[in-house]
Design a protein around this motif. Structure first.
Motif, PDB file in Angstrom:
ATOM      1  N   ALA A   1       0.973  -1.263  -0.006  1.00  8.07           N
ATOM      2  CA  ALA A   1      -0.003   0.103  -0.168  1.00  8.07           C
ATOM      3  C   ALA A   1       0.886   1.132   0.078  1.00  8.07           C
ATOM      4  O   ALA A   1       0.456   2.449  -0.352  1.00  8.07           O
ATOM      5  CB  ALA A   1      -1.092   0.027   1.039  1.00  8.07           C
ATOM      6  N   VAL A   2       1.973   1.186   0.404  1.00  8.73           N
ATOM      7  CA  VAL A   2       2.944   2.514   0.411  1.00  8.73           C
ATOM      8  C   VAL A   2       3.223   3.062  -0.978  1.00  8.73           C
ATOM      9  O   VAL A   2       3.579   4.037  -1.388  1.00  8.73           O
ATOM     10  CB  VAL A   2       4.229   2.276   1.085  1.00  8.73           C
ATOM     11  N   GLN A   3       3.106   2.097  -1.994  1.00  8.81           N
ATOM     12  CA  GLN A   3       3.137   2.523  -3.467  1.00  8.81           C
ATOM     13  C   GLN A   3       2.192   3.627  -3.707  1.00  8.81           C
ATOM     14  O   GLN A   3       2.611   4.562  -4.568  1.00  8.81           O
ATOM     15  CB  GLN A   3       2.636   1.471  -4.341  1.00  8.81           C
ATOM     16  N   VAL A   4       1.151   3.944  -3.024  1.00  6.54           N
ATOM     17  CA  VAL A   4       0.057   4.960  -3.218  1.00  6.54           C
ATOM     18  C   VAL A   4       0.640   6.252  -2.833  1.00  6.54           C
ATOM     19  O   VAL A   4       0.974   6.982  -3.670  1.00  6.54           O
ATOM     20  CB  VAL A   4      -1.232   4.643  -2.494  1.00  6.54           C
ATOM     21  N   PRO A   5       1.020   6.608  -1.777  1.00  8.65           N
ATOM     22  CA  PRO A   5       1.590   7.722  -1.305  1.00  8.65           C
ATOM     23  C   PRO A   5       2.910   8.161  -2.003  1.00  8.65           C
ATOM     24  O   PRO A   5       3.380   9.150  -2.329  1.00  8.65           O
ATOM     25  CB  PRO A   5       1.718   7.817   0.343  1.00  8.65           C
ATOM     26  N   LEU A   6       3.767   7.108  -2.341  1.00  9.71           N
ATOM     27  CA  LEU A   6       5.104   7.027  -2.950  1.00  9.71           C
ATOM     28  C   LEU A   6       5.045   7.815  -4.367  1.00  9.71           C
ATOM     29  O   LEU A   6       5.672   9.047  -4.450  1.00  9.71           O
ATOM     30  CB  LEU A   6       5.773   5.933  -2.930  1.00  9.71           C
ATOM     31  N   LEU A   7       3.994   7.078  -5.235  1.00  8.90           N
ATOM     32  CA  LEU A   7       3.858   7.757  -6.300  1.00  8.90           C
ATOM     33  C   LEU A   7       3.249   9.228  -6.473  1.00  8.90           C
ATOM     34  O   LEU A   7       3.364  10.037  -7.349  1.00  8.90           O
ATOM     35  CB  LEU A   7       3.328   6.817  -7.320  1.00  8.90           C
ATOM     36  N   VAL A   8       2.038   9.311  -5.406  1.00 13.03           N
ATOM     37  CA  VAL A   8       1.571  10.658  -5.457  1.00 13.03           C
ATOM     38  C   VAL A   8       2.471  11.659  -5.046  1.00 13.03           C
ATOM     39  O   VAL A   8       2.682  12.777  -5.555  1.00 13.03           O
ATOM     40  CB  VAL A   8       0.341  10.331  -4.554  1.00 13.03           C
ATOM     41  N   ALA A   9       3.320  11.286  -3.798  1.00 14.58           N
ATOM     42  CA  ALA A   9       4.236  12.340  -3.608  1.00 14.58           C
ATOM     43  C   ALA A   9       5.198  12.659  -4.792  1.00 14.58           C
ATOM     44  O   ALA A   9       5.502  14.039  -5.065  1.00 14.58           O
ATOM     45  CB  ALA A   9       4.911  11.789  -2.448  1.00 14.58           C
ATOM     46  N   LEU A  10       5.810  11.893  -5.472  1.00 13.00           N
ATOM     47  CA  LEU A  10       6.812  12.069  -6.519  1.00 13.00           C
ATOM     48  C   LEU A  10       6.232  12.603  -7.574  1.00 13.00           C
ATOM     49  O   LEU A  10       6.894  13.785  -8.129  1.00 13.00           O
ATOM     50  CB  LEU A  10       7.459  10.541  -6.959  1.00 13.00           C
ATOM     51  N   GLY A  11       5.011  12.269  -7.989  1.00  9.95           N
ATOM     52  CA  GLY A  11       4.209  13.094  -9.089  1.00  9.95           C
ATOM     53  C   GLY A  11       3.663  14.377  -8.901  1.00  9.95           C
ATOM     54  O   GLY A  11       3.909  15.268  -9.545  1.00  9.95           O
ATOM     55  N   THR A  12       3.400  14.671  -7.497  1.00  9.62           N
ATOM     56  CA  THR A  12       2.958  16.053  -7.327  1.00  9.62           C
ATOM     57  C   THR A  12       4.108  16.941  -6.988  1.00  9.62           C
ATOM     58  O   THR A  12       4.156  18.044  -7.292  1.00  9.62           O
ATOM     59  CB  THR A  12       2.129  15.883  -6.082  1.00  9.62           C
ATOM     60  N   ALA A  13       5.362  16.298  -6.359  1.00 12.06           N
ATOM     61  CA  ALA A  13       6.379  17.328  -6.239  1.00 12.06           C
ATOM     62  C   ALA A  13       7.205  17.459  -7.517  1.00 12.06           C
ATOM     63  O   ALA A  13       7.779  18.742  -7.414  1.00 12.06           O
ATOM     64  CB  ALA A  13       7.088  16.661  -5.006  1.00 12.06           C
ATOM     65  N   PHE A  14       7.357  16.478  -8.167  1.00 10.68           N
ATOM     66  CA  PHE A  14       8.674  16.786  -9.318  1.00 10.68           C
ATOM     67  C   PHE A  14       8.099  16.651 -10.615  1.00 10.68           C
ATOM     68  O   PHE A  14       8.691  16.994 -11.706  1.00 10.68           O
ATOM     69  CB  PHE A  14       9.692  15.738  -9.017  1.00 10.68           C
ATOM     70  N   ALA A  15       6.650  16.685 -10.774  1.00 11.17           N
ATOM     71  CA  ALA A  15       6.020  16.833 -12.358  1.00 11.17           C
ATOM     72  C   ALA A  15       5.201  18.067 -12.467  1.00 11.17           C
ATOM     73  O   ALA A  15       4.582  18.564 -11.383  1.00 11.17           O
ATOM     74  CB  ALA A  15       5.018  15.553 -12.422  1.00 11.17           C
ATOM     75  N   SER A  16       4.966  18.485 -13.795  1.00  5.29           N
ATOM     76  CA  SER A  16       3.942  19.827 -13.780  1.00  5.29           C
ATOM     77  C   SER A  16       2.563  19.540 -13.439  1.00  5.29           C
ATOM     78  O   SER A  16       2.227  18.149 -13.583  1.00  5.29           O
ATOM     79  CB  SER A  16       4.073  20.089 -15.451  1.00  5.29           C
ATOM     80  N   THR A  17       2.038  20.116 -13.102  1.00  4.19           N
ATOM     81  CA  THR A  17       0.488  19.881 -12.572  1.00  4.19           C
ATOM     82  C   THR A  17      -0.318  20.760 -13.193  1.00  4.19           C
ATOM     83  O   THR A  17      -0.103  21.727 -13.958  1.00  4.19           O
ATOM     84  CB  THR A  17       0.600  20.016 -10.952  1.00  4.19           C
ATOM     85  N   THR A  18      -1.670  20.324 -12.918  1.00  8.66           N
ATOM     86  CA  THR A  18      -2.804  21.033 -13.614  1.00  8.66           C
ATOM     87  C   THR A  18      -3.826  21.102 -12.302  1.00  8.66           C
ATOM     88  O   THR A  18      -3.809  20.276 -11.344  1.00  8.66           O
ATOM     89  CB  THR A  18      -3.556  20.427 -14.926  1.00  8.66           C
ATOM     90  N   ASP A  19      -4.890  21.748 -12.516  1.00 15.62           N
ATOM     91  CA  ASP A  19      -5.901  21.744 -11.462  1.00 15.62           C
ATOM     92  C   ASP A  19      -6.769  20.292 -11.141  1.00 15.62           C
ATOM     93  O   ASP A  19      -6.766  19.769 -10.251  1.00 15.62           O
ATOM     94  CB  ASP A  19      -7.114  22.696 -11.954  1.00 15.62           C
ATOM     95  N   ARG A  20      -6.814  19.601 -12.432  1.00 13.15           N
ATOM     96  CA  ARG A  20      -7.581  18.428 -12.617  1.00 13.15           C
ATOM     97  C   ARG A  20      -6.304  17.264 -11.850  1.00 13.15           C
ATOM     98  O   ARG A  20      -6.653  16.322 -11.189  1.00 13.15           O
ATOM     99  CB  ARG A  20      -7.929  17.560 -13.879  1.00 13.15           C
ATOM    100  N   GLY A  21      -4.957  17.465 -12.401  1.00 11.16           N
ATOM    101  CA  GLY A  21      -3.989  16.615 -11.932  1.00 11.16           C
ATOM    102  C   GLY A  21      -3.970  16.754 -10.387  1.00 11.16           C
ATOM    103  O   GLY A  21      -3.754  15.891  -9.566  1.00 11.16           O
ATOM    104  N   ASP A  22      -4.108  18.085  -9.600  1.00 15.59           N
ATOM    105  CA  ASP A  22      -4.013  18.161  -8.257  1.00 15.59           C
ATOM    106  C   ASP A  22      -5.232  17.445  -7.421  1.00 15.59           C
ATOM    107  O   ASP A  22      -5.236  16.857  -6.623  1.00 15.59           O
ATOM    108  CB  ASP A  22      -4.086  19.736  -7.784  1.00 15.59           C
ATOM    109  N   ASP A  23      -6.554  17.644  -7.985  1.00  7.74           N
ATOM    110  CA  ASP A  23      -7.568  17.019  -7.732  1.00  7.74           C
ATOM    111  C   ASP A  23      -7.356  15.476  -7.725  1.00  7.74           C
ATOM    112  O   ASP A  23      -7.851  14.895  -6.857  1.00  7.74           O
ATOM    113  CB  ASP A  23      -8.914  17.475  -8.579  1.00  7.74           C
ATOM    114  N   MET A  24      -7.237  14.913  -8.831  1.00  7.34           N
ATOM    115  CA  MET A  24      -6.742  13.483  -8.902  1.00  7.34           C
ATOM    116  C   MET A  24      -5.878  13.034  -7.827  1.00  7.34           C
ATOM    117  O   MET A  24      -5.877  11.956  -7.090  1.00  7.34           O
ATOM    118  CB  MET A  24      -6.121  13.197 -10.347  1.00  7.34           C
ATOM    119  N   MET A  25      -4.598  13.670  -7.578  1.00 11.31           N
ATOM    120  CA  MET A  25      -3.752  13.216  -6.698  1.00 11.31           C
ATOM    121  C   MET A  25      -4.114  13.384  -5.147  1.00 11.31           C
ATOM    122  O   MET A  25      -3.880  12.367  -4.555  1.00 11.31           O
ATOM    123  CB  MET A  25      -2.487  14.215  -6.891  1.00 11.31           C
TER     124      MET A  25
END
Length: 355
Positions: free
Chosen positions: A305-329
């Motif tokens: 289950a740690v795979q969830v916050p791991l990928l969310v944290a990496l994706g949110t911190a280091f990738a470009s974001t959008t409003d929908r992207g933030d809502d999804m994360m």
């Protein structure tokens, strides 16, 4: 004729050359709004009947933003490697690949795949049904089963996550994960509950021992196995799995727990997850795996289950974001953190450290 840089380069001449077919006309239309690449539907008109070739394809190209292309070059390599070297040996349902090519630096890529229309993409924010989830977990066994504890896949070049037994890489990802958690809370903390913030921080602090917990049990992993990367036929009797830019090798339960933890609303997940894990385990046994009992599968699921916050944290911190992207994360993080608490995942990781 080279790798198309943009949709204007996907011409009848180019398509005909890679298919070795008489293509007279093409019509190219955009599909979706991918942030790490660009996907188009290509309708082909042939001069003469072409046995075995469809009238419509999906073509994936590099992102049109040069900075994005350079940043996700490893992901492009991973996807080309998957379709050219891995997919033929697996049983997970994926689009047929007709052609792939990638530049030496990995920044320019083309994948010519079968068009899966009228299948539709899952909705990550809305979540999935129990029927869709059953299709997803049974399909996942078609990746894990054929690659189960098979060391030949350790030689793949484009692996996105640390390989089992690589303690230095595990420590490195652990350090990055703790940094990512701080960035996420700094950016979005007001939208994350206090309980989820605590779970996120504790989970990211546990990444290194988590990665080292079960090094002898591994398989190929999709790495980002969730609804947005799945296509469902309209009657929900068939699933196709796409977006293979995060292929890894690790504990198979990580893919399974990531799917349920991101793609089902918590009440539904807690009600059906035992049955979903059972379905997955039974499907694995169909690939000749005999030394993996149901209790161990359930423990791996809890651990994963740690795979969830791991990928969310990496994706949110280091990738470009959008409003929908933030809502999804945020939706994924909330669901995943609740799963970690209900499954006592962090306590399980601690038990590995004490033995």
């Amino acid at each position: 004729m080279g790798i198309p840089h943009g949709p204007e380069d996907v011409t009848a001449a180019w398509l005909g050359s890679v298919l070795d077919a008489d293509v007279r006309e093409v019509e190219v239309t955009a599909i979706g709004t991918g942030q790490t690449g660009a996907t188009y539907r290509v309708s082909a008109t042939y001069g003469t009947p072409q046995a075995g070739l469809p009238d419509s394809f999906a073509v994936k190209l590099s992102a049109q933003d040069d900075a994005v292309r350079e940043r996700v070059a490893l992901g492009y390599r991973s996807e080309v490697e998957f379709y050219s070297q891995i997919a033929p040996s697996m049983r997970i349902p994926v689009p047929q690949s007709f052609h792939s090519d990638i530049s030496a630096d990995g920044a320019d890529v083309v994948l010519l795949l079968g068009d899966m229309a009228p299948a539709v993409q899952g909705d990550q924010i809305a979540g999935c049904t129990e029927k869709e989830a059953a299709l997803a977990v049974e399909a996942l066994a078609g990746l894990h089963g054929p690659s189960w504890c098979d060391a030949q896949w350790m030689d793949l070049a484009a692996i996105a996550m640390p390989k089992p037994g690589d303690d230095d890489a595990a420590k490195g990802l652990g350090d990055i994960s703790k940094m990512a958690a701080d960035i996420v809370i700094d950016r979005l903390g007001e939208r994350i509950s206090g309980a989820d913030q605590e779970t996120l921080i504790a989970s990211m602090a546990s990444v290194t021992p988590w990665l080292k917990a079960e090094p002898k049990r591994f398989a190929l992993m999709h790495g980002d196995y969730r609804l947005d990367n799945m296509l469902f036929d309209p009657d929900r009797t068939r699933i196709t799995v796409v977006d293979w830019q995060t292929v890894g090798i690790g504990l198979p339960g990580r893919d399974l727990a990531y799917f349920t933890g991101t793609s089902l609303e918590p009440d539904l997940r807690s009600a059906v997850e035992r049955d979903l894990v059972r379905r997955y385990h039974q499907a694995l046994l169909g690939y000749g795996i005999t030394d993996y009992d149901a209790d161990t599968c359930w423990q791996d699921y809890r651990l994963g289950a740690v795979q969830v916050p791991l990928l969310v944290a990496l994706g949110t911190a280091f990738a470009s974001t959008t409003d929908r992207g933030d809502d999804m994360m945020l939706a994924m993080l909330s669901r995943g953190c609740q799963a970690i608490r209900e499954l006592d995942t962090l306590e399980l990781i601690n038990s590995y450290q004490q033995t």
